[in-house]
Design an enzyme around this catalytic site. Structure first.
Site, PDB file in Angstrom:
ATOM      1  N   TRP A  19       1.041  -0.792   0.325  1.00  0.00           N
ATOM      2  CA  TRP A  19       0.097  -0.083  -0.237  1.00  0.00           C
ATOM      3  C   TRP A  19       1.384   1.459   0.054  1.00  0.00           C
ATOM      4  O   TRP A  19       1.392   1.606   0.599  1.00  0.00           O
ATOM      5  CB  TRP A  19      -0.953   0.161   1.146  1.00  0.00           C
ATOM      6  CG  TRP A  19      -1.319   1.378   1.338  1.00  0.00           C
ATOM      7  CD1 TRP A  19      -2.864   1.790   0.268  1.00  0.00           C
ATOM      8  CD2 TRP A  19      -1.241   2.743   2.279  1.00  0.00           C
ATOM      9  NE1 TRP A  19      -2.906   3.217   0.658  1.00  0.00           N
ATOM     10  CE2 TRP A  19      -1.654   3.079   1.502  1.00  0.00           C
ATOM     11  CE3 TRP A  19      -0.346   2.805   3.049  1.00  0.00           C
ATOM     12  CZ2 TRP A  19      -2.011   4.809   2.127  1.00  0.00           C
ATOM     13  CZ3 TRP A  19      -0.223   3.985   3.498  1.00  0.00           C
ATOM     14  CH2 TRP A  19      -1.122   5.145   3.680  1.00  0.00           C
ATOM     15  N   LYS A  46      -6.659   2.436  -2.159  1.00  0.00           N
ATOM     16  CA  LYS A  46      -7.836   3.409  -1.492  1.00  0.00           C
ATOM     17  C   LYS A  46      -8.190   4.712  -2.357  1.00  0.00           C
ATOM     18  O   LYS A  46      -8.029   4.945  -2.963  1.00  0.00           O
ATOM     19  CB  LYS A  46      -6.572   4.181  -0.875  1.00  0.00           C
ATOM     20  CG  LYS A  46      -7.459   4.757   0.657  1.00  0.00           C
ATOM     21  CD  LYS A  46      -6.308   5.398   1.439  1.00  0.00           C
ATOM     22  CE  LYS A  46      -6.450   6.123   3.007  1.00  0.00           C
ATOM     23  NZ  LYS A  46      -5.667   6.035   3.789  1.00  0.00           N
ATOM     24  N   HIS A  63      -8.647  -6.529   3.827  1.00  0.00           N
ATOM     25  CA  HIS A  63      -8.864  -5.313   5.266  1.00  0.00           C
ATOM     26  C   HIS A  63      -9.912  -5.137   5.506  1.00  0.00           C
ATOM     27  O   HIS A  63     -10.943  -4.247   6.071  1.00  0.00           O
ATOM     28  CB  HIS A  63      -7.727  -4.178   4.648  1.00  0.00           C
ATOM     29  CG  HIS A  63      -6.495  -4.498   4.859  1.00  0.00           C
ATOM     30  ND1 HIS A  63      -5.090  -3.381   4.665  1.00  0.00           N
ATOM     31  CD2 HIS A  63      -5.297  -5.444   4.911  1.00  0.00           C
ATOM     32  CE1 HIS A  63      -4.388  -3.421   4.503  1.00  0.00           C
ATOM     33  NE2 HIS A  63      -4.755  -5.706   4.364  1.00  0.00           N
ATOM     34  N   ASP A 117      -7.591  -4.370   9.793  1.00  0.00           N
ATOM     35  CA  ASP A 117      -6.594  -3.028   9.921  1.00  0.00           C
ATOM     36  C   ASP A 117      -7.057  -2.550  10.217  1.00  0.00           C
ATOM     37  O   ASP A 117      -8.585  -1.448  10.176  1.00  0.00           O
ATOM     38  CB  ASP A 117      -6.009  -3.074   8.603  1.00  0.00           C
ATOM     39  CG  ASP A 117      -5.700  -1.827   8.409  1.00  0.00           C
ATOM     40  OD1 ASP A 117      -4.844  -0.920   8.717  1.00  0.00           O
ATOM     41  OD2 ASP A 117      -5.493  -1.404   6.782  1.00  0.00           O
ATOM     42  N   GLU A 167      -3.364  -2.982  -2.520  1.00  0.00           N
ATOM     43  CA  GLU A 167      -4.006  -2.396  -1.919  1.00  0.00           C
ATOM     44  C   GLU A 167      -4.768  -0.853  -2.435  1.00  0.00           C
ATOM     45  O   GLU A 167      -3.567   0.074  -2.172  1.00  0.00           O
ATOM     46  CB  GLU A 167      -3.973  -2.066  -0.184  1.00  0.00           C
ATOM     47  CG  GLU A 167      -4.938  -1.528   0.585  1.00  0.00           C
ATOM     48  CD  GLU A 167      -4.472  -1.361   1.989  1.00  0.00           C
ATOM     49  OE1 GLU A 167      -3.060  -2.100   2.267  1.00  0.00           O
ATOM     50  OE2 GLU A 167      -5.623  -0.886   3.031  1.00  0.00           O
ATOM     51  N   ASP A 185      -9.775  -3.113   1.564  1.00  0.00           N
ATOM     52  CA  ASP A 185     -10.032  -2.190   2.688  1.00  0.00           C
ATOM     53  C   ASP A 185     -11.584  -1.877   2.642  1.00  0.00           C
ATOM     54  O   ASP A 185     -11.858  -0.960   1.735  1.00  0.00           O
ATOM     55  CB  ASP A 185      -8.897  -1.192   2.942  1.00  0.00           C
ATOM     56  CG  ASP A 185      -8.381  -0.763   4.438  1.00  0.00           C
ATOM     57  OD1 ASP A 185      -9.833  -0.146   4.249  1.00  0.00           O
ATOM     58  OD2 ASP A 185      -7.024  -1.345   5.140  1.00  0.00           O
ATOM     59  N   HIS A 241     -12.187   1.854   2.396  1.00  0.00           N
ATOM     60  CA  HIS A 241     -11.237   2.628   1.310  1.00  0.00           C
ATOM     61  C   HIS A 241     -11.975   3.649   0.578  1.00  0.00           C
ATOM     62  O   HIS A 241     -11.567   3.669  -0.885  1.00  0.00           O
ATOM     63  CB  HIS A 241     -10.231   2.065   1.438  1.00  0.00           C
ATOM     64  CG  HIS A 241      -8.928   1.922   2.033  1.00  0.00           C
ATOM     65  ND1 HIS A 241      -7.639   1.381   0.894  1.00  0.00           N
ATOM     66  CD2 HIS A 241      -8.219   2.246   3.103  1.00  0.00           C
ATOM     67  CE1 HIS A 241      -6.678   1.452   2.251  1.00  0.00           C
ATOM     68  NE2 HIS A 241      -7.125   2.307   3.666  1.00  0.00           N
ATOM     69  N   ASP A 283     -10.517   3.849   9.443  1.00  0.00           N
ATOM     70  CA  ASP A 283      -8.981   3.278  10.568  1.00  0.00           C
ATOM     71  C   ASP A 283     -10.173   2.450  11.337  1.00  0.00           C
ATOM     72  O   ASP A 283      -9.371   2.616  12.719  1.00  0.00           O
ATOM     73  CB  ASP A 283      -7.997   3.403  10.173  1.00  0.00           C
ATOM     74  CG  ASP A 283      -7.644   3.011   9.204  1.00  0.00           C
ATOM     75  OD1 ASP A 283      -7.204   1.548   8.938  1.00  0.00           O
ATOM     76  OD2 ASP A 283      -7.113   3.339   8.267  1.00  0.00           O
ATOM     77  N   ASP A 285     -12.619   8.811   8.161  1.00  0.00           N
ATOM     78  CA  ASP A 285     -11.753   8.470   8.235  1.00  0.00           C
ATOM     79  C   ASP A 285     -11.553   6.139   8.345  1.00  0.00           C
ATOM     80  O   ASP A 285     -12.899   5.886   8.645  1.00  0.00           O
ATOM     81  CB  ASP A 285     -11.553   8.608  10.139  1.00  0.00           C
ATOM     82  CG  ASP A 285     -10.441   7.833  10.409  1.00  0.00           C
ATOM     83  OD1 ASP A 285      -8.928   8.175   9.396  1.00  0.00           O
ATOM     84  OD2 ASP A 285      -9.882   7.424  11.818  1.00  0.00           O
TER      85      ASP A 285
HETATM   86  C1  RNT Z   1      -4.204   2.477   4.993  1.00  0.00           C
HETATM   87  C2  RNT Z   1      -3.547   0.931   4.657  1.00  0.00           C
HETATM   88  C3  RNT Z   1      -2.770  -0.001   4.930  1.00  0.00           C
HETATM   89  C4  RNT Z   1      -2.278   0.418   5.903  1.00  0.00           C
HETATM   90  C5  RNT Z   1      -1.691  -0.277   7.031  1.00  0.00           C
HETATM   91  C6  RNT Z   1      -0.766  -0.004   8.512  1.00  0.00           C
HETATM   92  O1  RNT Z   1      -5.076   3.431   4.623  1.00  0.00           O
HETATM   93  O2  RNT Z   1      -5.463   0.225   4.973  1.00  0.00           O
HETATM   94  O3  RNT Z   1      -3.003  -1.006   5.124  1.00  0.00           O
HETATM   95  O4  RNT Z   1      -3.410   0.501   7.381  1.00  0.00           O
HETATM   96  O5  RNT Z   1      -0.938  -0.492   6.361  1.00  0.00           O
HETATM   97 ZN    ZN Z   2      -5.423  -1.627   4.771  1.00  0.00          ZN
END
Ligand code: RNT
Ligand code: ZN
Length: 419
Positions: free
Chosen positions: A185, A228, A286, A326, A226, A259, A262, A296, A294
């Site tokens: 990523w 985003k 993820h 994640d 990955e 993810d 994302h 995460d 946001d």
């Molecule tokens: C960031 C990505 C990625 C990170 C990790 C730490 O937006 O989701 O996966 O969270 O690599």
């Molecule tokens: Zn991620």
């Protein structure tokens, strides 16, 4: 009523719908999730560096006692694993290298700096490890660009780093006798309008081609990419978008990493799975929780989490999906964050295995759509809690909320004692 009596009752109710709860529990035992190292220390890692820079991601909060070295991080996640049923994997970023006080640049990393992790994984009775190049929080993120940078020196630095990470991941996979997923990523992108998108994407494509020039045995090392939509400081444009990596992954047989945080707030990962798996060898999940802008937050047991696993189960595609956590929350107990996110993920997997898919499929095939909706809705109040509790008991981990007092004890005895 004992846990067992509750389970026997639930088992009979599920059996009436054609679902074998014993079998679901057997299947759940084989499902591994990859627990991420970066929840344990807010993503900081152990790198010795002259200058700290923040690019790409950021944890917020000041909960005391985060892990400061490998021993503390291993102790904390081992504690969390005592509260999470099953045998899983641990997901390392390259900045968690243990270099014994030596300053080692990101393009000088070697397998030996991860030997402590491999030894621990073996000790933890056969858990696996996954890996990630760390392409953020670094001075060589020139103007916010790394593998897509217009500057060849910058690109080459990150190409060297990522190639090394694949090499390390392969060695880890071979040492542990199980697959190590190496997920790439990058945060490359622009805060405001960008007029040079095509050139940046061409650069990223060429960098990836160089990185992947070395082939590895997929039973030990597998690459994932990955995408985003946007991040902190890259609100207007991200080079590694969904379309970019989807096309690349399809052409080059790489895993696509989805993810949950994302995408656009109303865009759902659960809706993408059946389309992607029609064409792709596999995906990496993820598991995360987006909140407004946001990405995460600690995973909660949500409809979307459940729908993702229903989709996978209905397609019988668990063997094609690698599941990783994640999220990073620095405002709550970090061990607790791991436990909450992991238990919710496993609970959602269990519920997917308890769905009366045969009944649903039959109703749908026969055009009996009120029955289909009826079963789907009735399933929501089936006694899956009793099956989950039984699983926790079988695995020797705390049942229901009992883990909370264990977490509090660990806080008092270990976490709050760290200065
Ligand atoms: C960031 C990505 C990625 C990170 C990790 C730490 O937006 O989701 O996966 O969270 O690599
Ligand atoms: Zn991620």
């Amino acid at each position: 009523m004992t846990e067992n009596q509750r389970y026997e009752q639930a088992k009979a109710i599920y059996a009436d719908l054609g679902v074998d709860t014993d079998r679901a529990l057997e299947e759940l035992k084989n499902k591994k999730i990859s627990i991420h190292c970066w929840q344990g220390d807010d993503g900081i890692g152990f790198e010795i560096k002259d200058k700290s820079v923040n690019t790409g991601i950021m944890a917020t909060g000041n909960f005391p006692g985060k892990a400061r070295n490998g021993d503390e991080l291993r102790a904390d996640v081992s504690k969390a694993m005592e509260m999470i049923p099953g045998k899983h994997k641990f997901n390392l970023h390259s900045i968690y290298a243990e270099t014994n006080g030596k300053k080692v640049e990101r393009d000088e990393l070697r397998y030996e700096y991860f030997e402590g992790w491999v030894a621990w994984a073996k000790e933890e009775k056969g858990i696996g490890l996954d890996f990630n190049p760390t392409i953020y929080n670094h001075v060589n993120m020139k103007d916010g660009y790394s593998l897509s940078s217009p500057d060849a020196n910058i690109r080459n630095f990150w190409i060297r780093h990522t190639k090394e990470c694949r090499e390390i991941a392969d060695r880890i996979g071979r040492e542990l006798g199980q697959k190590c997923v190496n997920n790439i990523w990058i945060s490359d992108g622009s805060k405001d309008e960008c007029i040079n998108k095509a050139e940046l994407r061409e650069n990223l494509k060429n960098s990836l081609d160089e990185i992947f020039a070395t082939a590895y045995d997929s039973s030990h090392m597998v690459d994932a990419l990955e995408p985003k939509l946007f991040g902190i400081g890259t609100e207007s444009f991200v080079v590694g978008s969904l379309e970019f990596y989807l096309a690349y992954a399809l052409l080059h047989h790489k895993l696509l990493c989805l993810d949950m945080g994302h995408y656009h707030p109303t865009e759902l990962v659960s809706e993408k799975i059946s389309s992607l798996l029609t064409f792709m060898d596999g995906i990496l999940l993820h598991v995360s929780r987006g909140v407004r802008w946001d990405s995460d937050h600690v995973v909660s047991y949500s409809d979307e989490l459940q729908n993702i696993f229903h989709e996978i189960c209905r397609m019988q595609a668990y063997s094609k999906v690698d599941i990783a956590l994640d999220f990073f929350d620095a405002s709550i107990d970090r061990v607790g964050a791991w436990v909450i996110g992991a238990r919710n993920t496993l609970k959602a997997i269990l519920v997917s295995l308890l769905e009366p898919v045969q009944l649903l499929r039959k109703a749908e095939k026969e055009g009996d759509l009120a029955s289909r909706l009826g079963y789907l809705e009735e399933c929501k109040s089936l006694p899956f809690g009793a099956v989950w509790d039984r699983y926790c008991e079988m695995c020797g981990v705390p049942v229901r909320d009992q883990w909370i007092s264990e977490m509090k004890k660990y806080e008092k005895e270990v976490i709050f004692k760290r200065s």
